[in-house]
Design a protein around this motif. Structure first.
Motif, PDB file in Angstrom:
ATOM      1  N   ARG A   1      18.673 -15.893 -61.521  1.00  0.00           N
ATOM      2  CA  ARG A   1      17.961 -16.984 -61.918  1.00  0.00           C
ATOM      3  C   ARG A   1      18.986 -17.983 -62.868  1.00  0.00           C
ATOM      4  N   LEU A   2      19.834 -17.448 -63.760  1.00  0.00           N
ATOM      5  CA  LEU A   2      20.575 -18.275 -64.354  1.00  0.00           C
ATOM      6  C   LEU A   2      21.687 -18.785 -63.655  1.00  0.00           C
ATOM      7  N   ALA A   3      22.203 -18.010 -62.546  1.00  0.00           N
ATOM      8  CA  ALA A   3      23.434 -18.359 -61.861  1.00  0.00           C
ATOM      9  C   ALA A   3      22.809 -19.705 -60.986  1.00  0.00           C
ATOM     10  N   GLU A   4      21.581 -19.586 -60.580  1.00  0.00           N
ATOM     11  CA  GLU A   4      20.932 -20.778 -59.688  1.00  0.00           C
ATOM     12  C   GLU A   4      20.887 -22.163 -60.576  1.00  0.00           C
ATOM     13  N   LEU A   5      20.451 -22.020 -61.858  1.00  0.00           N
ATOM     14  CA  LEU A   5      20.209 -23.097 -62.746  1.00  0.00           C
ATOM     15  C   LEU A   5      21.540 -23.545 -62.993  1.00  0.00           C
ATOM     16  N   LEU A   6      22.704 -22.747 -63.189  1.00  0.00           N
ATOM     17  CA  LEU A   6      23.870 -23.346 -63.297  1.00  0.00           C
ATOM     18  C   LEU A   6      24.391 -24.123 -61.937  1.00  0.00           C
TER      19      LEU A   6
ATOM     20  N   ASP B   1      12.839 -17.765 -71.881  1.00  0.00           N
ATOM     21  CA  ASP B   1      12.897 -17.520 -73.190  1.00  0.00           C
ATOM     22  C   ASP B   1      12.697 -15.884 -73.587  1.00  0.00           C
ATOM     23  N   ARG B   2      11.831 -15.381 -72.482  1.00  0.00           N
ATOM     24  CA  ARG B   2      11.460 -14.184 -72.747  1.00  0.00           C
ATOM     25  C   ARG B   2      12.569 -12.998 -71.986  1.00  0.00           C
ATOM     26  N   GLU B   3      13.277 -13.637 -71.422  1.00  0.00           N
ATOM     27  CA  GLU B   3      14.571 -12.915 -70.570  1.00  0.00           C
ATOM     28  C   GLU B   3      15.801 -12.738 -71.421  1.00  0.00           C
ATOM     29  N   PHE B   4      15.764 -13.141 -72.590  1.00  0.00           N
ATOM     30  CA  PHE B   4      16.926 -13.152 -73.450  1.00  0.00           C
ATOM     31  C   PHE B   4      16.428 -12.599 -74.872  1.00  0.00           C
ATOM     32  N   PRO B   5      15.972 -11.458 -75.131  1.00  0.00           N
ATOM     33  CA  PRO B   5      15.566 -10.973 -76.303  1.00  0.00           C
ATOM     34  C   PRO B   5      16.433 -10.659 -77.532  1.00  0.00           C
ATOM     35  N   TYR B   6      17.666 -10.571 -76.884  1.00  0.00           N
ATOM     36  CA  TYR B   6      18.720 -10.250 -77.704  1.00  0.00           C
ATOM     37  C   TYR B   6      19.624 -11.508 -78.173  1.00  0.00           C
ATOM     38  N   LEU B   7      19.218 -12.748 -77.828  1.00  0.00           N
ATOM     39  CA  LEU B   7      19.961 -13.871 -78.151  1.00  0.00           C
ATOM     40  C   LEU B   7      19.875 -13.916 -79.592  1.00  0.00           C
ATOM     41  N   ARG B   8      21.209 -14.064 -80.136  1.00  0.00           N
ATOM     42  CA  ARG B   8      21.506 -14.488 -81.629  1.00  0.00           C
ATOM     43  C   ARG B   8      22.747 -14.893 -81.888  1.00  0.00           C
ATOM     44  N   ALA B   9      22.795 -15.459 -83.251  1.00  0.00           N
ATOM     45  CA  ALA B   9      24.272 -16.070 -83.632  1.00  0.00           C
ATOM     46  C   ALA B   9      24.796 -14.963 -84.661  1.00  0.00           C
ATOM     47  N   ASP B  10      26.191 -14.635 -84.590  1.00  0.00           N
ATOM     48  CA  ASP B  10      26.724 -13.675 -85.589  1.00  0.00           C
ATOM     49  C   ASP B  10      28.224 -14.045 -85.746  1.00  0.00           C
ATOM     50  N   LEU B  11      28.652 -13.537 -86.700  1.00  0.00           N
ATOM     51  CA  LEU B  11      30.272 -13.663 -86.907  1.00  0.00           C
ATOM     52  C   LEU B  11      30.802 -12.106 -86.695  1.00  0.00           C
ATOM     53  N   ASN B  12      31.945 -12.409 -85.951  1.00  0.00           N
ATOM     54  CA  ASN B  12      32.857 -11.148 -85.895  1.00  0.00           C
ATOM     55  C   ASN B  12      33.537 -10.776 -87.045  1.00  0.00           C
TER      56      ASN B  12
ATOM     57  N   ALA C   1      20.613 -22.355 -81.070  1.00  0.00           N
ATOM     58  CA  ALA C   1      19.401 -23.037 -80.991  1.00  0.00           C
ATOM     59  C   ALA C   1      19.262 -24.002 -79.963  1.00  0.00           C
ATOM     60  N   ALA C   2      20.654 -24.556 -79.674  1.00  0.00           N
ATOM     61  CA  ALA C   2      20.658 -25.598 -78.372  1.00  0.00           C
ATOM     62  C   ALA C   2      20.401 -24.619 -76.909  1.00  0.00           C
ATOM     63  N   LEU C   3      21.073 -23.446 -77.091  1.00  0.00           N
ATOM     64  CA  LEU C   3      20.728 -22.635 -75.981  1.00  0.00           C
ATOM     65  C   LEU C   3      19.367 -22.147 -75.799  1.00  0.00           C
ATOM     66  N   ARG C   4      18.752 -21.936 -77.017  1.00  0.00           N
ATOM     67  CA  ARG C   4      17.266 -21.285 -76.985  1.00  0.00           C
ATOM     68  C   ARG C   4      16.350 -22.434 -76.514  1.00  0.00           C
ATOM     69  N   ASP C   5      16.734 -23.871 -76.986  1.00  0.00           N
ATOM     70  CA  ASP C   5      15.876 -24.799 -76.389  1.00  0.00           C
ATOM     71  C   ASP C   5      15.882 -24.940 -74.617  1.00  0.00           C
ATOM     72  N   VAL C   6      16.993 -24.702 -74.131  1.00  0.00           N
ATOM     73  CA  VAL C   6      17.225 -24.767 -72.741  1.00  0.00           C
ATOM     74  C   VAL C   6      16.688 -23.719 -71.914  1.00  0.00           C
ATOM     75  N   LEU C   7      16.740 -22.671 -72.771  1.00  0.00           N
ATOM     76  CA  LEU C   7      16.137 -21.201 -72.102  1.00  0.00           C
ATOM     77  C   LEU C   7      14.584 -21.399 -72.075  1.00  0.00           C
ATOM     78  N   ILE C   8      14.003 -22.008 -73.171  1.00  0.00           N
ATOM     79  CA  ILE C   8      12.659 -22.089 -73.018  1.00  0.00           C
ATOM     80  C   ILE C   8      12.080 -23.130 -72.127  1.00  0.00           C
ATOM     81  N   ALA C   9      12.774 -24.257 -72.114  1.00  0.00           N
ATOM     82  CA  ALA C   9      12.455 -25.306 -70.872  1.00  0.00           C
ATOM     83  C   ALA C   9      12.666 -24.614 -69.584  1.00  0.00           C
ATOM     84  N   ALA C  10      13.563 -23.666 -69.401  1.00  0.00           N
ATOM     85  CA  ALA C  10      13.620 -23.217 -67.961  1.00  0.00           C
ATOM     86  C   ALA C  10      12.800 -21.820 -67.748  1.00  0.00           C
TER      87      ALA C  10
END
Length: 100
Positions: free
Chosen positions: A75-80, A45-56, A33-42
């Motif tokens: 783009r992600l590298a530049e933001l970092l 959000d549409r570039e990470f369609p498989y973003l999800r939480a899981d357990l191994n 959720a935290a990562l999703r919010d940052v991706l939306i702000a940047a």
């Protein structure tokens, strides 16, 4: 009857285990959720369609980022890089070093 399953009827059954009841699941979900919010702000959000939480298989929380395009990776590298550079410009008191 001897040899029958002697578990109590209300004992937890591993076959009915649910990730929703684990601390690790909630930690992974909160991180997504935290990562999703940052991706939306940047605007990513549409570039990470498989973003999800899981357990191994060991019950450890993991975050699935999925596949991304080379342009999204750039783009992600530049933001970092920008975020790391911004962090270096401030001292421990939060003041800009150029203000001294």
């Amino acid at each position: 009857m001897p040899g029958e399953d002697e578990r109590l009827p209300d004992a937890p059954d591993a076959a009915h285990w649910s990730a929703i009841h684990s601390r690790e699941w909630y930690a992974a979900r909160d991180a997504v959720a935290a990562l999703r919010d940052v991706l939306i702000a940047a605007g990513l959000d549409r570039e990470f369609p498989y973003l999800r939480a899981d357990l191994n298989a060991f019950g450890m929380g993991v975050i699935e980022l999925g596949r991304i395009s080379p342009e999204t990776a750039q783009r992600l590298a530049e933001l970092l890089r920008l975020a790391l550079g911004t962090g270096r410009e401030h001292d421990h008191d939060g003041r800009n070093e150029s203000d001294d």
